[in-house]
Design a protein around this motif. Structure first.
Motif, PDB file in Angstrom:
ATOM      1  N   UNK A   1      29.097  26.812  36.377  1.00 28.64           N
ATOM      2  CA  UNK A   1      28.275  25.649  36.062  1.00 28.64           C
ATOM      3  C   UNK A   1      26.836  25.818  36.526  1.00 28.64           C
ATOM      4  N   UNK A   2      26.660  26.423  37.697  1.00 23.27           N
ATOM      5  CA  UNK A   2      25.318  26.625  38.262  1.00 23.27           C
ATOM      6  C   UNK A   2      24.655  27.908  37.782  1.00 23.27           C
ATOM      7  N   UNK A   3      25.333  28.635  36.907  1.00 26.19           N
ATOM      8  CA  UNK A   3      24.812  29.890  36.343  1.00 26.19           C
ATOM      9  C   UNK A   3      24.441  30.890  37.435  1.00 26.19           C
ATOM     10  N   UNK A   4      25.317  31.059  38.421  1.00 28.12           N
ATOM     11  CA  UNK A   4      25.089  32.015  39.507  1.00 28.12           C
ATOM     12  C   UNK A   4      25.631  33.375  39.093  1.00 28.12           C
ATOM     13  N   UNK A   5      24.997  33.976  38.093  1.00 23.83           N
ATOM     14  CA  UNK A   5      25.490  35.190  37.465  1.00 23.83           C
ATOM     15  C   UNK A   5      25.602  36.380  38.418  1.00 23.83           C
ATOM     16  N   UNK A   6      24.700  36.509  39.357  1.00 26.07           N
ATOM     17  CA  UNK A   6      24.676  37.679  40.229  1.00 26.07           C
ATOM     18  C   UNK A   6      25.462  37.470  41.517  1.00 26.07           C
ATOM     19  N   UNK A   7      26.269  36.458  41.555  1.00 24.04           N
ATOM     20  CA  UNK A   7      27.020  36.136  42.754  1.00 24.04           C
ATOM     21  C   UNK A   7      28.198  37.082  42.948  1.00 24.04           C
ATOM     22  N   UNK A   8      28.435  37.473  44.199  1.00 25.07           N
ATOM     23  CA  UNK A   8      29.602  38.273  44.562  1.00 25.07           C
ATOM     24  C   UNK A   8      30.713  37.390  45.120  1.00 25.07           C
ATOM     25  N   UNK A   9      30.519  36.075  45.049  1.00 24.68           N
ATOM     26  CA  UNK A   9      31.457  35.145  45.673  1.00 24.68           C
ATOM     27  C   UNK A   9      32.871  35.248  45.107  1.00 24.68           C
ATOM     28  N   UNK A  10      32.994  35.483  43.821  1.00 24.21           N
ATOM     29  CA  UNK A  10      34.327  35.570  43.220  1.00 24.21           C
ATOM     30  C   UNK A  10      35.083  36.763  43.803  1.00 24.21           C
ATOM     31  N   UNK A  11      34.403  37.904  43.886  1.00 21.61           N
ATOM     32  CA  UNK A  11      35.035  39.093  44.459  1.00 21.61           C
ATOM     33  C   UNK A  11      35.354  38.896  45.943  1.00 21.61           C
ATOM     34  N   UNK A  12      34.542  38.094  46.626  1.00 19.80           N
ATOM     35  CA  UNK A  12      34.790  37.813  48.043  1.00 19.80           C
ATOM     36  C   UNK A  12      35.965  36.855  48.239  1.00 19.80           C
ATOM     37  N   UNK A  13      36.148  35.918  47.302  1.00 21.59           N
ATOM     38  CA  UNK A  13      37.219  34.919  47.416  1.00 21.59           C
ATOM     39  C   UNK A  13      38.594  35.497  47.128  1.00 21.59           C
ATOM     40  N   UNK A  14      38.654  36.505  46.250  1.00 21.98           N
ATOM     41  CA  UNK A  14      39.927  37.045  45.805  1.00 21.98           C
ATOM     42  C   UNK A  14      39.991  38.544  46.083  1.00 21.98           C
ATOM     43  N   UNK A  15      41.122  39.005  46.531  1.00 24.68           N
ATOM     44  CA  UNK A  15      41.280  40.437  46.800  1.00 24.68           C
ATOM     45  C   UNK A  15      41.704  41.207  45.557  1.00 24.68           C
ATOM     46  N   UNK A  16      41.995  40.504  44.499  1.00 27.99           N
ATOM     47  CA  UNK A  16      42.523  41.156  43.300  1.00 27.99           C
ATOM     48  C   UNK A  16      41.705  40.830  42.053  1.00 27.99           C
ATOM     49  N   UNK A  17      40.383  41.036  42.110  1.00 26.97           N
ATOM     50  CA  UNK A  17      39.564  40.809  40.921  1.00 26.97           C
ATOM     51  C   UNK A  17      39.452  42.098  40.116  1.00 26.97           C
ATOM     52  N   UNK A  18      39.134  41.926  38.845  1.00 29.85           N
ATOM     53  CA  UNK A  18      39.052  43.057  37.933  1.00 29.85           C
ATOM     54  C   UNK A  18      38.194  42.643  36.752  1.00 29.85           C
ATOM     55  N   UNK A  19      37.684  43.616  36.028  1.00 30.04           N
ATOM     56  CA  UNK A  19      36.982  43.346  34.773  1.00 30.04           C
ATOM     57  C   UNK A  19      37.962  43.442  33.601  1.00 30.04           C
ATOM     58  N   UNK A  20      39.195  43.836  33.909  1.00 26.20           N
ATOM     59  CA  UNK A  20      40.252  43.859  32.903  1.00 26.20           C
ATOM     60  C   UNK A  20      39.881  44.637  31.667  1.00 26.20           C
ATOM     61  N   UNK A  21      40.189  44.069  30.545  1.00 29.81           N
ATOM     62  CA  UNK A  21      39.961  44.713  29.256  1.00 29.81           C
ATOM     63  C   UNK A  21      38.499  44.751  28.862  1.00 29.81           C
TER      64      UNK A  21
END
Length: 86
Positions: free
Chosen positions: A51-71
């Motif tokens: 919502x805040x357009x925080x495109x360069x944030x690493x917060x998602x990767x910090x919150x979860x140990x299992x992130x991926x770019x998938x397909x």
């Protein structure tokens, strides 16, 4: 795939925050965030990032140990097997 669009499930959290910016630049009308198997408090934080357009944030990767770019960054290869019955 269903009659309303494509649904993708993975054992990892698909982090598409940077891709969201690209979709906006292409005038995509909307995206849907899926909270399946994500705790409510963390999903609210993820929704705020989008919502805040925080495109360069690493917060998602910090919150979860299992992130991926998938397909999103994997080449799709279609192979036809010989003598395969339909």
């Amino acid at each position: 795939n269903n009659n309303l669009g494509t649904v993708v499930y993975s054992s990892c959290i698909l982090n598409g925050l940077l891709e969201f910016k690209k979709l906006e630049e292409l005038n995509v009308s909307y995206v849907t965030l899926n909270s399946y198997r994500i705790p409510k408090d963390k999903f609210v934080e993820v929704a705020k990032l989008f919502s805040n357009r925080e495109y360069k944030s690493d917060k998602i990767d910090e919150m979860f140990s299992n992130t991926d770019k998938g397909f999103l960054y994997k080449e799709t290869i279609y192979r036809v097997k010989k003598n395969e019955k339909k």
